[in-house]
Motif scaffolding. Structure first.
Motif: not given
Length: 256
Positions: A124-130, A155-165, A169-171
């Motif tokens: 809702d915030v990171n995608v719909r807000g944009l 930087i999460g728009a360029h890589e994925v780490v555990p707990t951040a899926a 994804g939103t970034k």
């Protein structure tokens, strides 16, 4: 000793700049820096008490630079609220030159924790807000024949780490939406993505899962200050109208 007040020294290229998520962290740093550079900043967030504190803290710099900070309550998950935020600024000031879509949340967790409400909040915030920001600003920019939309991704728009899926994804989505917009709009409208690495901010305070919170404490051992991101935004905005800074990735040197 003269007691004359500083004259308003607003620069000729003073812009009307809207910043979402401006009550703390990166958003507050961006808003404060742009005020010191002489711009009129309309700062939006839900925590209006924080916005008023920010306005007070920038009063002296505003007097010197000719800038100003205008606090406005804003919930980016409410489409009508975002539309009113943009249209209200245009009605009061005659134009909107820049919209900085900065509002974001980051309650990290493993997928098998099934914290679905937190996933929904990030979407809702990171995608719909944009998207709400784009929907509100794009018609204004098109009518003006100019404008600049800035997305604060990660930087999460360029890589994925555990707990951040889900967060990543939103970034990724924020990056893709902004890049798609850049390719679609007329060249008179500039589009920039700023992708910060680990920043000292309140984002990590929303993590409720114990394991993710502990991992984030280690991850943030070498965090940079939000002023580094404010400087990147300032650079992108300051370029000539025929220069479009597409993306800047900023991270601490220790974050490899």
């Amino acid at each position: 000793m003269s007691t004359q007040q500083p004259e308003n020294t607003a620069p000729a290229d003073r812009k009307v700049i809207l910043v979402t998520g401006a009550s703390s962290g990166i958003g507050a740093a961006i808003a404060a820096r742009l005020v010191t550079e002489g711009h009129l900043v309309v700062a939006g967030a839900r925590r209006t008490d924080r916005l008023r504190e920010l306005a007070t803290s920038t009063t002296e710099e505003a007097a010197r630079s000719g800038g100003a900070l205008e606090p406005v309550r804003l919930d980016v998950t409410d489409r009508a609220d975002v539309a009113a935020f943009v249209q209200g600024a245009r009605d009061r000031h005659g134009r909107v030159d820049v919209l900085i879509n900065n509002a974001g949340v980051m309650p990290l967790s493993r997928l098998d924790s099934l914290l679905v409400d937190e996933w929904d909040r990030m979407i809702d915030v990171n995608v719909r807000g944009l998207l709400h920001g784009i929907a509100a600003a794009l018609p204004v920019f098109t009518a003006q024949g100019s404008g600049h939309l800035v997305t604060v991704a990660s930087i999460g728009a360029h890589e994925v780490v555990p707990t951040a899926a889900v967060y990543c994804g939103t970034k990724y989505a924020a990056w893709a939406i902004t890049e798609g917009l850049r390719q679609e709009v007329d060249p008179s409208i500039r589009v920039t993505t700023i992708s910060p690495g680990v920043v000292d901010s309140e984002l990590a305070h929303t993590i409720t899962e114990a394991g993710a919170a502990e991992a984030m404490r280690s991850y943030r051992a070498h965090a940079m200050g939000p002023d580094a991101i404010a400087a990147a935004v300032s650079y992108a905005l300051a370029q000539p109208a025929d220069i479009d800074v597409n993306e800047i990735v900023v991270r601490p040197a220790r974050q490899r």
